[in-house]
Design an enzyme around this catalytic site. Structure first.
Site, PDB file in Angstrom:
ATOM      1  N   SER A 298       0.808  -1.210   0.000  1.00  0.00           N
ATOM      2  CA  SER A 298       0.000   0.000   0.000  1.00  0.00           C
ATOM      3  C   SER A 298       0.846   1.266   0.000  1.00  0.00           C
ATOM      4  O   SER A 298       1.772   1.420   0.793  1.00  0.00           O
ATOM      5  CB  SER A 298      -0.925  -0.036   1.221  1.00  0.00           C
ATOM      6  OG  SER A 298      -1.048   1.236   1.788  1.00  0.00           O
ATOM      7  N   LYS A 299       0.490   2.138  -0.929  1.00  0.00           N
ATOM      8  CA  LYS A 299       1.158   3.429  -1.071  1.00  0.00           C
ATOM      9  C   LYS A 299       1.137   4.189   0.257  1.00  0.00           C
ATOM     10  O   LYS A 299       2.091   4.868   0.619  1.00  0.00           O
ATOM     11  CB  LYS A 299       0.385   4.179  -2.167  1.00  0.00           C
ATOM     12  CG  LYS A 299       0.605   5.635  -2.309  1.00  0.00           C
ATOM     13  CD  LYS A 299      -0.214   6.113  -3.505  1.00  0.00           C
ATOM     14  CE  LYS A 299      -0.247   7.619  -3.596  1.00  0.00           C
ATOM     15  NZ  LYS A 299      -0.979   8.101  -4.773  1.00  0.00           N
ATOM     16  N   ARG A 300       0.037   4.046   0.985  1.00  0.00           N
ATOM     17  CA  ARG A 300      -0.137   4.805   2.224  1.00  0.00           C
ATOM     18  C   ARG A 300       0.647   4.187   3.387  1.00  0.00           C
ATOM     19  O   ARG A 300       1.277   4.882   4.171  1.00  0.00           O
ATOM     20  CB  ARG A 300      -1.632   4.850   2.567  1.00  0.00           C
ATOM     21  CG  ARG A 300      -2.100   6.110   3.235  1.00  0.00           C
ATOM     22  CD  ARG A 300      -3.615   6.269   3.132  1.00  0.00           C
ATOM     23  NE  ARG A 300      -4.326   4.984   3.046  1.00  0.00           N
ATOM     24  CZ  ARG A 300      -4.646   4.224   4.085  1.00  0.00           C
ATOM     25  NH1 ARG A 300      -4.356   4.597   5.308  1.00  0.00           N
ATOM     26  NH2 ARG A 300      -5.283   3.077   3.905  1.00  0.00           N
ATOM     27  N   LYS A 301       0.614   2.846   3.489  1.00  0.00           N
ATOM     28  CA  LYS A 301       1.169   2.211   4.685  1.00  0.00           C
ATOM     29  C   LYS A 301       2.606   1.728   4.558  1.00  0.00           C
ATOM     30  O   LYS A 301       3.303   1.597   5.553  1.00  0.00           O
ATOM     31  CB  LYS A 301       0.311   0.991   5.057  1.00  0.00           C
ATOM     32  CG  LYS A 301      -1.061   1.339   5.570  1.00  0.00           C
ATOM     33  CD  LYS A 301      -1.689   0.104   6.197  1.00  0.00           C
ATOM     34  CE  LYS A 301      -3.066  -0.152   5.614  1.00  0.00           C
ATOM     35  NZ  LYS A 301      -3.573  -1.487   5.805  1.00  0.00           N
TER      36      LYS A 301
END
Ligand code: GLU
Length: 380
Positions: A298-301
């Site tokens: 995930s790009k976010r995590k």
């Protein structure tokens, strides 16, 4: 309904026809087996490792068949775009040796190739030419439903436990009369253009996926949006028009698009365009909290989702490439053992040998591959 009249009403300023486009973008003259592949990112400025993986595979397919590999920027969603997002993609791919034969260039630089423009935002007239043709043939129609009306349809479907979406008897604007359409347009009502689907959910179609083999799915029944209210196409419609005109032979894309395949098949058929071959690649995954809990990077995590992570962490470019190839084709490692000094491009990459379920990104394995790569480097 007079479809020609409707087509002029909606697209009066479009004077070109699909035939004009076929003449302007003739079929490529390449050897029989040459693959024309592309990388088609949205220029969000973030280069995901999965994007590098997909681009690398697409490049391999083109290079080993003396084909063409090009870059198309799917910049139709202005909300997601950032300034110089394209430059970021081009630069970080180039760092990994992923270079394009033609396609979109960094901001301010000229494009290469004669199948452009390669930025979707600059192809509005091309899409509208094909959209107008669909309207003329009764295969697309304007839909004036407001957000509120769409919500009412959704609620009705919920109450009736029906499938969600704009289709069949729920498709309110499907059978508007020409008078109603004209009145709506005169009143300045916004509209989108929808496909008039001829699908039947009882019928099955087969996606002949080059990685997964044959996948059977029900026909598409949704009257999907082709052009948004600003006249800009959705991914579905732009993909069909672009991949045909640009002469793509192999669409290599993420497996999140498999479920859209029946729609794409229908759109190619409705537009009278020959379909490319498809290969849907499984995403790169990581374990999260337990043996069997796999999820997409995930790009976010996950910092390791970003291509920029690897150089910062000290992994040489070649290590990352070698590792991605071991994920892509399980026989790559064996080949590497037999050919320790060969250039990666000598390896015969095969789509059908790609994993069908999400491959795990294994940092330890990357480190071990990297150790071998570094051990072969000179002291400098
Ligand atoms: N812009 C689409 C994406 O990033 C492209 C998919 C495709 O390769 O067709 O998912």
């Amino acid at each position: 309904m007079d479809n020609n009249y409707l087509a002029e009403l909606l697209f009066g300023d479009i004077r070109t026809t699909p035939e004009d486009m076929f003449a302007k973008y003739p079929a490529r003259t390449l050897p029989d087996k040459a693959a024309v592949t592309r990388f088609a990112p949205s220029p969000t400025g973030f280069m995901h490792i999965g994007g590098l993986y997909a681009a690398l595979i697409s490049m391999c397919m083109a290079r080993q068949s003396d084909g063409v590999f090009y870059l198309r920027l799917e910049d139709t969603d202005k909300k997601r775009e950032i300034e110089h997002g394209a430059d970021e993609i081009i630069t970080s791919l180039a760092q990994y040796g992923v270079c394009f034969d033609e396609g979109a260039a960094a901001d301010g630089e000229p494009e290469k190739g004669s199948y452009g423009p390669y930025r979707q935002s600059m192809r509005k007239e091309i899409y509208q030419t094909f959209a107008k043709d669909l309207v003329k043939r009764g295969l697309a129609y304007p839909c004036f439903c407001s957000a509120k009306e769409l919500d009412e349809i959704r609620k009705a479907q919920e109450a009736e436990k029906a499938d969600m979406g704009y289709y069949g008897s729920y498709a309110k604007c499907r059978n508007l009369s020409i008078e109603e359409i004209e009145a709506n347009i005169k009143a300045g009502k916004e509209y989108v253009l929808r496909l008039r689907s001829d699908g039947n959910a009882e019928n099955k179609i087969t996606c002949r996926d080059l990685i997964r083999g044959n996948i059977e799915m029900p026909e598409n029944i949704m009257d999907v949006v082709l052009l948004k209210s600003d006249g800009i196409p959705t991914y579905h419609f732009a993909h069909v028009v672009d991949d045909f005109l640009m002469g793509t032979t192999h669409v290599i894309r993420g497996d999140e698009w498999i479920s859209s395949y029946p729609l794409h098949e229908q759109l190619f058929r409705a537009s009278g365009l020959k379909m490319p071959k498809y290969a849907h690649i499984a995403p790169i995954m990581k374990l999260d909290g337990g043996e069997n809990k796999k999820r997409k990077l995930s790009k976010r995590k996950d910092p390791e989702a970003s291509v920029s992570f690897y150089s910062k962490a000290g992994f040489p470019v070649q290590s990352v490439l070698e590792y991605l190839m071991t994920i892509a084709n399980s026989n790559y490692e064996e080949w590497r053992m037999k050919n320790p000094d060969a250039d990666m491009s000598q390896f015969k990459f095969k789509l059908e040998k790609m994993p069908v379920s999400g491959a795990l990104f294994d940092m330890d394995k990357l480190a071990s591959v990297s150790r071998d790569v570094i051990s072969k480097m000179s002291e400098e």
